[in-house]
Design a protein around this motif. Structure first.
Motif, mmCIF file in Angstrom:
data_model
loop_
_atom_site.group_PDB
_atom_site.id
_atom_site.type_symbol
_atom_site.label_atom_id
_atom_site.label_comp_id
_atom_site.label_asym_id
_atom_site.label_seq_id
_atom_site.Cartn_x
_atom_site.Cartn_y
_atom_site.Cartn_z
ATOM 1 N N GLY A 174 29.194 31.280 47.482
ATOM 2 C CA GLY A 174 30.571 30.812 47.609
ATOM 3 C C GLY A 174 30.701 29.319 47.784
ATOM 4 O O GLY A 174 30.034 28.534 47.126
ATOM 5 N N ALA A 175 31.556 28.931 48.710
ATOM 6 C CA ALA A 175 31.894 27.524 48.907
ATOM 7 C C ALA A 175 30.674 26.687 49.278
ATOM 8 O O ALA A 175 30.547 25.546 48.842
ATOM 9 C CB ALA A 175 32.966 27.387 49.987
ATOM 10 N N MET A 176 29.773 27.242 50.084
ATOM 11 C CA MET A 176 28.618 26.447 50.488
ATOM 12 C C MET A 176 27.695 26.170 49.295
ATOM 13 O O MET A 176 27.147 25.086 49.167
ATOM 14 C CB MET A 176 27.817 27.115 51.613
ATOM 15 N N ALA A 177 27.541 27.106 48.404
ATOM 16 C CA ALA A 177 26.662 26.925 47.251
ATOM 17 C C ALA A 177 27.229 25.910 46.259
ATOM 18 O O ALA A 177 26.478 25.298 45.499
ATOM 19 C CB ALA A 177 26.431 28.250 46.551
ATOM 20 N N ASP A 178 28.550 25.720 46.276
ATOM 21 C CA ASP A 178 29.198 24.826 45.324
ATOM 22 C C ASP A 178 29.218 23.369 45.776
ATOM 23 O O ASP A 178 29.688 22.509 45.051
ATOM 24 C CB ASP A 178 30.635 25.284 45.057
ATOM 25 N N LYS A 179 28.714 23.082 46.951
ATOM 26 C CA LYS A 179 28.733 21.712 47.487
ATOM 27 C C LYS A 179 27.618 20.880 46.861
ATOM 28 O O LYS A 179 26.717 21.395 46.219
ATOM 29 C CB LYS A 179 28.539 21.738 49.009
ATOM 30 N N ASN A 180 27.666 19.562 47.122
ATOM 31 C CA ASN A 180 26.567 18.715 46.659
ATOM 32 C C ASN A 180 25.334 18.967 47.526
ATOM 33 O O ASN A 180 25.411 19.638 48.557
ATOM 34 C CB ASN A 180 26.977 17.233 46.661
ATOM 35 N N ASP A 181 24.193 18.454 47.103
ATOM 36 C CA ASP A 181 22.930 18.734 47.784
ATOM 37 C C ASP A 181 22.947 18.401 49.274
ATOM 38 O O ASP A 181 22.459 19.176 50.088
ATOM 39 C CB ASP A 181 21.781 17.989 47.110
ATOM 40 N N ASP A 182 23.522 17.240 49.627
ATOM 41 C CA ASP A 182 23.556 16.853 51.039
ATOM 42 C C ASP A 182 24.411 17.818 51.860
ATOM 43 O O ASP A 182 24.054 18.180 52.978
ATOM 44 C CB ASP A 182 24.097 15.421 51.202
ATOM 45 N N ALA A 183 25.541 18.228 51.304
ATOM 46 C CA ALA A 183 26.419 19.157 52.018
ATOM 47 C C ALA A 183 25.746 20.524 52.180
ATOM 48 O O ALA A 183 25.870 21.165 53.231
ATOM 49 C CB ALA A 183 27.755 19.296 51.286
ATOM 50 N N VAL A 184 25.022 20.970 51.165
ATOM 51 C CA VAL A 184 24.305 22.250 51.264
ATOM 52 C C VAL A 184 23.242 22.143 52.351
ATOM 53 O O VAL A 184 23.099 23.039 53.187
ATOM 54 C CB VAL A 184 23.677 22.661 49.911
ATOM 55 N N ARG A 185 22.495 21.041 52.354
ATOM 56 C CA ARG A 185 21.462 20.848 53.389
ATOM 57 C C ARG A 185 22.090 20.825 54.786
ATOM 58 O O ARG A 185 21.546 21.424 55.711
ATOM 59 C CB ARG A 185 20.695 19.560 53.137
ATOM 60 N N ASP A 186 23.219 20.137 54.920
ATOM 61 C CA ASP A 186 23.895 20.087 56.220
ATOM 62 C C ASP A 186 24.347 21.487 56.646
ATOM 63 O O ASP A 186 24.189 21.870 57.803
ATOM 64 C CB ASP A 186 25.116 19.147 56.169
ATOM 65 N N GLY A 187 24.902 22.244 55.703
ATOM 66 C CA GLY A 187 25.336 23.604 56.013
ATOM 67 C C GLY A 187 24.171 24.493 56.394
ATOM 68 O O GLY A 187 24.231 25.254 57.371
ATOM 69 N N LEU A 188 23.076 24.404 55.643
ATOM 70 C CA LEU A 188 21.890 25.199 55.968
ATOM 71 C C LEU A 188 21.325 24.817 57.327
ATOM 72 O O LEU A 188 20.899 25.687 58.097
ATOM 73 C CB LEU A 188 20.819 25.044 54.884
ATOM 74 N N THR A 189 21.330 23.526 57.641
ATOM 75 C CA THR A 189 20.822 23.088 58.937
ATOM 76 C C THR A 189 21.685 23.635 60.070
ATOM 77 O O THR A 189 21.160 24.080 61.093
ATOM 78 C CB THR A 189 20.732 21.546 59.006
ATOM 79 N N ALA A 190 22.990 23.639 59.878
ATOM 80 C CA ALA A 190 23.877 24.179 60.912
ATOM 81 C C ALA A 190 23.590 25.670 61.137
ATOM 82 O O ALA A 190 23.477 26.124 62.285
ATOM 83 C CB ALA A 190 25.340 23.970 60.517
ATOM 84 N N TYR A 191 23.460 26.419 60.049
ATOM 85 C CA TYR A 191 23.145 27.849 60.201
ATOM 86 C C TYR A 191 21.739 28.048 60.752
ATOM 87 O O TYR A 191 21.498 28.982 61.509
ATOM 88 C CB TYR A 191 23.336 28.589 58.868
#
Length: 192
Positions: free
Chosen positions: A165-182
């Motif tokens: 969904g929305a997390m997969a559609d982000k740029n690389d840095d945003a995906v990394r930030d989201g993965l780090t938060a989870y």
């Protein structure tokens, strides 16, 4: 408390991640090799190995891989082709296990595959697509999650959590930030 959380939070794991079970070899002793064994192989044979994640690879929320997974080419149709491509590995680690590898349950269910005894039971095509993901132990409590931003590891005795969904559609840095938060959340006592 769990019921209260479930009622109050509508988001489910499947809304954020597609969780994949890792590769199944059917014979880890044949396909999973210590780094030292792989390092001694000729360079032309080492290219058929990838750093692997098993239960022992998870150390304080990070991956410290000590093993490599042998990944046969799909183009190998005969035993002779395998032997030609990886002669040293074949002689030292595969040849004497041929009978046991051919008798794996998964191959027995698919008779057409029995003659290709050197293949993994289930390779999982997604594992080498290079997408960022979280990895988790198959079993075990925190810290049971690690980050694999480059999709570089062969996920064997573990699960891969691929953003959707929305997390997969982000740029690389945003995906990394989201993965780090989870990663922080899922490795916490609260998540456990």
């Amino acid at each position: 408390m769990l019921e209260t959380i479930q009622r109050g939070i509508e988001t489910k794991v499947e809304d954020i991640f597609l969780v994949h079970q890792g590769i199944r070899t059917g014979a880890n002793d044949a396909f999973m090799q210590p780094a030292g064994v792989v390092a001694k192989l000729p360079a032309r044979e080492r290219r058929f190995f990838r750093e692997a994640v098993d239960a022992a690879s998870f150390v304080n929320g990070e991956i410290e891989s000590q093993k490599y997974l042998f990944i046969p080419e799909h183009t190998w149709k005969t035993e002779a082709e395998v032997k030609e491509a990886v002669p040293q590995f074949f002689e030292q680690h595969l040849r004497h296990k041929k009978e046991a590898l051919a008798e794996r349950k998964s191959l027995k269910r698919e008779p057409r595959r029995r003659h290709r005894w050197w293949e993994l039971t289930w390779e999982r095509s997604w594992t080498f697509d290079g997408r960022p993901r979280l990895l988790s132990k198959r079993f075990g409590l925190y810290p049971a999650f690690a980050r694999d931003y480059g999709g570089r590891f062969a996920v064997v005795q573990a699960n891969a959590w691929m953003p959707t969904g929305a997390m997969a559609d982000k740029n690389d840095d945003a995906v990394r930030d989201g993965l780090t938060a989870y990663w922080w959340l899922l490795n916490s006592r609260i998540a456990v």
